[in-house]
Motif scaffolding. Structure first.
Motif, PDB file in Angstrom:
ATOM      1  N   PRO A  51       0.770  -1.110   0.042  1.00  0.00           N
ATOM      2  CA  PRO A  51       0.141   0.098  -0.134  1.00  0.00           C
ATOM      3  C   PRO A  51       0.833   1.194   0.254  1.00  0.00           C
ATOM      4  N   GLY A  52       0.490   2.121  -0.750  1.00  0.00           N
ATOM      5  CA  GLY A  52       1.351   3.317  -0.961  1.00  0.00           C
ATOM      6  C   GLY A  52       2.430   3.641  -1.764  1.00  0.00           C
ATOM      7  N   GLN A  53       2.796   2.240  -2.443  1.00  0.00           N
ATOM      8  CA  GLN A  53       3.744   2.424  -3.373  1.00  0.00           C
ATOM      9  C   GLN A  53       3.220   1.592  -4.738  1.00  0.00           C
ATOM     10  N   VAL A  54       3.978   2.038  -5.553  1.00  0.00           N
ATOM     11  CA  VAL A  54       3.901   1.492  -7.165  1.00  0.00           C
ATOM     12  C   VAL A  54       5.041   0.385  -7.474  1.00  0.00           C
ATOM     13  N   SER A  55       4.338  -0.842  -7.650  1.00  0.00           N
ATOM     14  CA  SER A  55       5.241  -1.844  -8.116  1.00  0.00           C
ATOM     15  C   SER A  55       5.345  -1.751  -9.579  1.00  0.00           C
TER      16      SER A  55
END
Ligand SMILES: [Cu+2]
Length: 74
Positions: free
Chosen positions: A35-39
């Motif tokens: 959550p809160g990050q983009v892979s």
């Protein structure tokens, strides 16, 4: 999702709730989704066919419904 064979495809995957996983079966696409990050992962599929993708991180009661299908058209 339907993509053309051999095309360079970039996946951007994120989560709005809890940690998930994103794995496309029979490929080396396998990401942790926080959550809160983009892979982000770039891949090209050289073999036409149907590839199932699943969540690989137990994420709650709906975890077993977290799957889909990628179609690679030649
Ligand atoms: Cu899950």
């Amino acid at each position: 999702m339907t993509v053309p064979v051999g095309a360079e495809i970039t996946f951007y995957v994120t989560s709005v709730d809890v940690q998930h996983g994103f794995k496309i079966q029979n490929t080396n696409v396998n990401m942790q989704i926080v959550p809160g990050q983009v892979s982000k992962l770039t891949m090209s599929f050289e073999d036409p066919g149907t590839y199932d993708f699943i969540c690989t991180e137990y994420c709650g009661s709906a975890h077993a419904q977290m799957y889909g299908r990628l179609i690679v058209e030649g």
